[in-house]
Design a protein around this motif. Sequence first.
Motif, mmCIF file in Angstrom:
data_model
loop_
_atom_site.group_PDB
_atom_site.id
_atom_site.type_symbol
_atom_site.label_atom_id
_atom_site.label_comp_id
_atom_site.label_asym_id
_atom_site.label_seq_id
_atom_site.Cartn_x
_atom_site.Cartn_y
_atom_site.Cartn_z
ATOM 1 N N ASP A 1 0.824 -1.141 -0.300
ATOM 2 C CA ASP A 1 0.251 -0.090 0.100
ATOM 3 C C ASP A 1 0.803 1.216 -0.123
ATOM 4 N N GLU B 1 0.004 5.225 0.217
ATOM 5 C CA GLU B 1 -0.960 6.307 0.325
ATOM 6 C C GLU B 1 -1.142 7.182 -0.943
ATOM 7 N N ASN B 2 -2.538 7.273 -1.352
ATOM 8 C CA ASN B 2 -2.864 7.917 -2.366
ATOM 9 C C ASN B 2 -2.763 7.236 -3.953
ATOM 10 N N HIS B 3 -1.848 6.204 -3.738
ATOM 11 C CA HIS B 3 -1.529 5.898 -5.215
ATOM 12 C C HIS B 3 -1.748 4.171 -5.314
ATOM 13 N N LYS C 1 -3.159 0.274 -3.494
ATOM 14 C CA LYS C 1 -3.772 -0.312 -2.295
ATOM 15 C C LYS C 1 -4.091 -2.002 -2.703
ATOM 16 N N VAL D 1 -8.743 2.943 -4.002
ATOM 17 C CA VAL D 1 -7.530 3.870 -3.894
ATOM 18 C C VAL D 1 -8.025 5.267 -3.377
ATOM 19 N N GLU D 2 -8.235 5.508 -2.273
ATOM 20 C CA GLU D 2 -8.800 6.674 -1.766
ATOM 21 C C GLU D 2 -7.725 7.825 -1.712
ATOM 22 N N LYS D 3 -8.157 8.964 -2.379
ATOM 23 C CA LYS D 3 -7.084 10.148 -2.303
ATOM 24 C C LYS D 3 -7.190 10.815 -1.105
ATOM 25 N N ILE D 4 -6.348 11.068 -0.226
ATOM 26 C CA ILE D 4 -6.365 11.941 0.966
ATOM 27 C C ILE D 4 -6.222 13.445 0.576
ATOM 28 N N GLU E 1 -5.689 17.012 1.546
ATOM 29 C CA GLU E 1 -5.008 17.614 2.777
ATOM 30 C C GLU E 1 -6.157 18.971 3.169
#
Length: 493
Positions: free
Chosen positions: A427, A429-431, A433, A453-456, A458
């Motif tokens: 995994d 993050e943002n890219h 999963k 793939v959830e975009k966090i 900011e």
Amino acid sequence: MQGEKLTLSQLEQYLSKAAWILKGPVDASDFKVYIFPLLFFKRVSDVYDEEYQTALAESDGDTEYASLPEMHRFEIPEGCHWRDVRETTTNVGQAIEHALRGIEKANQEFLYGIFGDAQWSNKNKLSDSLLINLIEHFSQHTLGRENANPDILGNAYEYLIKHFADLTNKKAGEFYTPRSVVHLLGLILDPHEGETIYDPACGTGGMLLECVDHLKHNNEDYRTLKLYGQEKNLTSSSIARMNMFLHGIEDFKILRGDTLRDPAFFEADGLQTFDCVIANPPFSLKDWGAENWANDPYGRGVSGIPPKGNGDLAWVQHMVKSMNSTGRMTVVLPHGAIFRPNAEARIRRYLIEHDLLEAVIGLGPNIFYGSPLATCIVVIKQNKEVNKKGKVLFVDASELFRVGRAQNHLEPLHVKQIHDWVSDYRDVENHTKIVCVKDIQENDFNLNIPLYVEKIVEDDLLSVEQAETELKAAWEASLKAERDFKSVLERFI
């Protein structure tokens, strides 16, 4: 200029100028129909001459010995050599047709039909003077092995394929796949010595040659590969065969035909199977042969029947059926194929429940010619590694591209990053999963990447207190600025 070694740059200029000679009478979309056969004809003739001189030296000048068919890779019958055509000043097109058909007939096992079906004798399009100019242009350089080694000539040939795609802006998947995408598919597929490689929609052969380059890069013996391809378009299939020969590839079979309706490669009990299957098939093909799929004699429809007006997953089914018991495959698809409901959802369900699907990789928009849509790469394996069983890797690479004027570009650093994400299998993050099959089932086998793939985002918004403080400071600063301005102004009143 007959004895010098040619550089890639020289060859590229030489070939692109040949196209300009045709400009006007011949539409840009037809350049390839004439330029590629002439290039191959010149190469075959010049290599024949090299082989003749070598045999002549070995035999102390025995011309009969030097002319024996076994002394040559390809036989050139009398009157069918490049120089015979060059010496012709009237009915040049007819002379070209005679030479090309003669060479095909003399080498039926390897070259039958390779020069395509161009109408060389159509003087309304190809006058004698135009063809003489074209022949003279090609005659500037010797294209034997000594002057143009297969790697350089092959790379120049690939350049010409791209050049013609640029000129005609062909729709995605029909003629030219961007080299960066081809390279990414090859990296993920990772072919090795002794393996069989199959492309069911091989176009001009770029995917198969990428597998060859992959072995060369890894210092493996590419000559142990066995390459297979099928292509419906006559011109493209001929170009693919010429492409292989010009790259120095010997062990290949490229056959013309409609893969979905009439597959060309068989074994005793059904379709021939391969270690590696790779393709960028035509997107969303409408007339693909749905009427025969329910009773397909090769069992390709066992997981369901794709929609009548969309053949995306029919290609996937064919490719899955073409893998051997340890096979693997990479395929480019439009995004709709991974989330459309009903029939296509049932096919995806089969792939997931049988644990064949390993990864889904979303690419950026407008990377393919004439298609603003984003595409994806689907990776399927018969035997997934133990740590990957019951899971699927989703990769969101939709933001990895360089914006271009007419087309976006997947750069080498983007290709490396995507390949690293796939290889690392973790995994990010943002890219990326890693998703359990159970979670995909809960989404009705929808493989749309944003579901997983959830975009966090900011949260850079200020609190109310911070906003009030900054507003107050800004107000006070403006009042001070106003006072200062008035003070300066009073000096001049």
